[in-house]
Design a protein around this motif. Structure first.
Motif, PDB file in Angstrom:
ATOM      1  N   LEU A  41       0.823  -1.208   0.000  1.00 24.46           N
ATOM      2  CA  LEU A  41       0.000   0.000   0.000  1.00 24.46           C
ATOM      3  C   LEU A  41       0.858   1.259   0.000  1.00 24.46           C
ATOM      4  O   LEU A  41       0.536   2.246  -0.680  1.00 24.46           O
ATOM      5  CB  LEU A  41      -0.927  -0.008   1.221  1.00 24.46           C
ATOM      6  CG  LEU A  41      -2.082  -1.017   1.189  1.00 24.46           C
ATOM      7  CD1 LEU A  41      -2.790  -1.058   2.539  1.00 24.46           C
ATOM      8  CD2 LEU A  41      -3.067  -0.681   0.073  1.00 24.46           C
ATOM      9  N   LEU A  42       1.943   1.235   0.747  1.00 25.63           N
ATOM     10  CA  LEU A  42       2.847   2.386   0.795  1.00 25.63           C
ATOM     11  C   LEU A  42       3.525   2.601  -0.554  1.00 25.63           C
ATOM     12  O   LEU A  42       3.657   3.741  -1.016  1.00 25.63           O
ATOM     13  CB  LEU A  42       3.893   2.186   1.890  1.00 25.63           C
ATOM     14  CG  LEU A  42       3.379   2.312   3.334  1.00 25.63           C
ATOM     15  CD1 LEU A  42       4.412   1.781   4.325  1.00 25.63           C
ATOM     16  CD2 LEU A  42       3.034   3.759   3.661  1.00 25.63           C
ATOM     17  N   ASN A  43       3.948   1.515  -1.200  1.00 27.84           N
ATOM     18  CA  ASN A  43       4.569   1.638  -2.521  1.00 27.84           C
ATOM     19  C   ASN A  43       3.567   2.128  -3.558  1.00 27.84           C
ATOM     20  O   ASN A  43       3.911   2.897  -4.461  1.00 27.84           O
ATOM     21  CB  ASN A  43       5.164   0.293  -2.953  1.00 27.84           C
ATOM     22  CG  ASN A  43       6.453  -0.025  -2.213  1.00 27.84           C
ATOM     23  OD1 ASN A  43       7.188   0.874  -1.802  1.00 27.84           O
ATOM     24  ND2 ASN A  43       6.740  -1.302  -2.036  1.00 27.84           N
ATOM     25  N   GLU A  44       2.323   1.697  -3.412  1.00 30.00           N
ATOM     26  CA  GLU A  44       1.263   2.190  -4.299  1.00 30.00           C
ATOM     27  C   GLU A  44       1.055   3.685  -4.085  1.00 30.00           C
ATOM     28  O   GLU A  44       0.827   4.438  -5.043  1.00 30.00           O
ATOM     29  CB  GLU A  44      -0.022   1.420  -4.015  1.00 30.00           C
ATOM     30  CG  GLU A  44      -1.173   1.776  -4.940  1.00 30.00           C
ATOM     31  CD  GLU A  44      -2.428   0.976  -4.626  1.00 30.00           C
ATOM     32  OE1 GLU A  44      -3.540   1.518  -4.843  1.00 30.00           O
ATOM     33  OE2 GLU A  44      -2.309  -0.175  -4.181  1.00 30.00           O
ATOM     34  N   ARG A  45       1.143   4.101  -2.836  1.00 29.32           N
ATOM     35  CA  ARG A  45       1.003   5.525  -2.512  1.00 29.32           C
ATOM     36  C   ARG A  45       2.120   6.341  -3.162  1.00 29.32           C
ATOM     37  O   ARG A  45       1.879   7.456  -3.646  1.00 29.32           O
ATOM     38  CB  ARG A  45       1.020   5.704  -0.985  1.00 29.32           C
ATOM     39  CG  ARG A  45       0.873   7.141  -0.512  1.00 29.32           C
ATOM     40  CD  ARG A  45      -0.441   7.744  -0.941  1.00 29.32           C
ATOM     41  NE  ARG A  45      -0.553   9.140  -0.559  1.00 29.32           N
ATOM     42  CZ  ARG A  45      -1.395   9.999  -1.104  1.00 29.32           C
ATOM     43  NH1 ARG A  45      -2.226   9.604  -2.062  1.00 29.32           N
ATOM     44  NH2 ARG A  45      -1.443  11.249  -0.697  1.00 29.32           N
ATOM     45  N   LYS A  46       3.321   5.783  -3.201  1.00 32.10           N
ATOM     46  CA  LYS A  46       4.436   6.456  -3.878  1.00 32.10           C
ATOM     47  C   LYS A  46       4.087   6.744  -5.330  1.00 32.10           C
ATOM     48  O   LYS A  46       4.300   7.849  -5.836  1.00 32.10           O
ATOM     49  CB  LYS A  46       5.693   5.577  -3.834  1.00 32.10           C
ATOM     50  CG  LYS A  46       6.450   5.565  -2.533  1.00 32.10           C
ATOM     51  CD  LYS A  46       7.722   4.730  -2.696  1.00 32.10           C
ATOM     52  CE  LYS A  46       8.517   4.650  -1.416  1.00 32.10           C
ATOM     53  NZ  LYS A  46       9.758   3.869  -1.584  1.00 32.10           N
ATOM     54  N   GLU A 230      10.253  14.321  -3.297  1.00 29.06           N
ATOM     55  CA  GLU A 230      11.292  13.747  -2.446  1.00 29.06           C
ATOM     56  C   GLU A 230      10.934  13.821  -0.967  1.00 29.06           C
ATOM     57  O   GLU A 230      11.228  12.906  -0.196  1.00 29.06           O
ATOM     58  CB  GLU A 230      12.628  14.418  -2.726  1.00 29.06           C
ATOM     59  CG  GLU A 230      13.167  14.059  -4.107  1.00 29.06           C
ATOM     60  CD  GLU A 230      14.564  14.591  -4.375  1.00 29.06           C
ATOM     61  OE1 GLU A 230      14.980  15.557  -3.683  1.00 29.06           O
ATOM     62  OE2 GLU A 230      15.236  14.053  -5.276  1.00 29.06           O
ATOM     63  N   SER A 231      10.279  14.914  -0.567  1.00 30.71           N
ATOM     64  CA  SER A 231       9.880  15.030   0.840  1.00 30.71           C
ATOM     65  C   SER A 231       8.814  13.992   1.187  1.00 30.71           C
ATOM     66  O   SER A 231       8.853  13.371   2.255  1.00 30.71           O
ATOM     67  CB  SER A 231       9.358  16.440   1.133  1.00 30.71           C
ATOM     68  OG  SER A 231       8.154  16.701   0.447  1.00 30.71           O
ATOM     69  N   LYS A 232       7.857  13.783   0.275  1.00 31.11           N
ATOM     70  CA  LYS A 232       6.801  12.798   0.506  1.00 31.11           C
ATOM     71  C   LYS A 232       7.346  11.368   0.481  1.00 31.11           C
ATOM     72  O   LYS A 232       6.990  10.535   1.318  1.00 31.11           O
ATOM     73  CB  LYS A 232       5.696  12.942  -0.545  1.00 31.11           C
ATOM     74  CG  LYS A 232       4.906  14.237  -0.467  1.00 31.11           C
ATOM     75  CD  LYS A 232       4.091  14.308   0.815  1.00 31.11           C
ATOM     76  CE  LYS A 232       3.223  15.551   0.862  1.00 31.11           C
ATOM     77  NZ  LYS A 232       2.453  15.661   2.127  1.00 31.11           N
ATOM     78  N   VAL A 235       9.219  10.235   3.702  1.00 35.21           N
ATOM     79  CA  VAL A 235       8.331   9.804   4.792  1.00 35.21           C
ATOM     80  C   VAL A 235       7.845   8.381   4.540  1.00 35.21           C
ATOM     81  O   VAL A 235       7.850   7.527   5.445  1.00 35.21           O
ATOM     82  CB  VAL A 235       7.127  10.764   4.923  1.00 35.21           C
ATOM     83  CG1 VAL A 235       6.131  10.235   5.937  1.00 35.21           C
ATOM     84  CG2 VAL A 235       7.603  12.158   5.318  1.00 35.21           C
ATOM     85  N   ILE A 236       7.438   8.103   3.300  1.00 33.80           N
ATOM     86  CA  ILE A 236       6.944   6.770   2.968  1.00 33.80           C
ATOM     87  C   ILE A 236       8.059   5.736   3.072  1.00 33.80           C
ATOM     88  O   ILE A 236       7.848   4.620   3.578  1.00 33.80           O
ATOM     89  CB  ILE A 236       6.324   6.759   1.556  1.00 33.80           C
ATOM     90  CG1 ILE A 236       5.067   7.636   1.531  1.00 33.80           C
ATOM     91  CG2 ILE A 236       5.984   5.340   1.123  1.00 33.80           C
ATOM     92  CD1 ILE A 236       4.441   7.780   0.163  1.00 33.80           C
TER      93      ILE A 236
END
Length: 270
Positions: A41-46, A230-232, A235-236
């Motif tokens: 889910l986190l990688n999808e968010r990226k 890069e900032s987002k 965090v992920i």
């Protein structure tokens, strides 16, 4: 194998041990699966963050216009669309590896798909390279033309050699912005169109790469988009690292339990 000693409890106790281990490890495996789901889910968010930033920009109130391409969709009014060949070019520079034995060597296997992350890089000599490779320079984009839908692309952090199955790329744009665009779904979807019928070993050639459409924000906005992404992603990435750490601890705990039970350190009632 015959010479390896092991503990041999009674059949009844063996069954009890197996049942106990199955119950305990099932819970641990479920916890590990939850961590993997979170990582996915986190990688999808990226991918969502990158895609939105390089096609819609950072201002939710900006006026939009039709890009003329259904894959890219609507883009901010001040942005332009150009072919890849008009903003970037392949810097082919094949050299013999014997002259660069101490240089780092990058192949598609050294790039994590969809992230641009480099890992496991060795020197030309350590890799045993014997065929000509491209000499690349720090700041160039390194892109794998082999199985391009895996999206193995990275920004060179140093000078080195890369496989002839890769393209060293220079650009007139912000190189990090173009890197993130190449990591976006808009880019990969266009690449897929060219290689969808090449089943055995799909490749994308220079002419096809040159036809890919690229979004072009104003220069100052390109930099802002890079900083935002890069900032987002930082965090992920921290959250993903925590999930991996938890997974490693769970795997270690599982192994300890199995070891302690089958060696009798933990007594299981029959």
């Amino acid at each position: 194998m015959k010479n390896i000693p092991f503990v041999l409890p009674s059949i009844k106790e063996q069954r009890a041990i197996a049942s106990y281990i199955s119950q305990i490890t099932e819970h641990i495996d479920q916890a590990i699966a939850q961590q993997q789901k979170m990582i996915d889910l986190l990688n999808e968010r990226k991918q969502i963050i990158i895609q939105k930033a390089v096609t819609k920009g950072l201002d939710p109130n900006v006026e939009m216009k039709d890009s003329g391409d259904e894959v890219i969709g609507r883009i901010p009014n001040q942005w332009e669309i150009a072919r890849f060949k008009n903003v970037a070019y392949v810097k082919a520079n094949l050299v013999h590896p014997n002259l660069y034995l101490n240089f780092p060597q990058i192949s598609p296997d050294n790039i994590e798909k969809n992230t641009g992350k480099l890992f496991g890089v060795k020197t030309v000599e350590e890799c045993g390279i014997i065929s000509d490779n491209h000499l690349f320079h720090k700041g160039q984009i390194i892109y794998s033309k082999i199985r391009p839908t895996l999206n193995k692309v990275t920004l060179a952090p140093y000078e080195g050699l890369c496989s002839a199955d890769m393209y060293p790329i220079e650009t007139t744009m912000n190189n990090k912005y173009l890197l993130y665009y190449m990591l976006s779904n808009s880019f990969v979807s266009q690449v897929s169109f060219y290689v969808m019928d090449r089943v055995k070993m799909p490749k994308i050639n220079r002419d096809e790469l040159g036809q890919i459409l690229v979004t072009i924000p104003p220069s100052a906005e390109q930099k802002k988009i890079v900083d935002f992404i890069e900032s987002k992603l930082a965090v992920i990435s921290n959250a993903v690292a925590k999930c991996f750490n938890i997974t490693a601890l769970l795997q270690e705990r599982k192994q300890i339990i199995i070891n302690d039970v089958v060696t009798g350190k933990i007594k299981v009632s029959e």
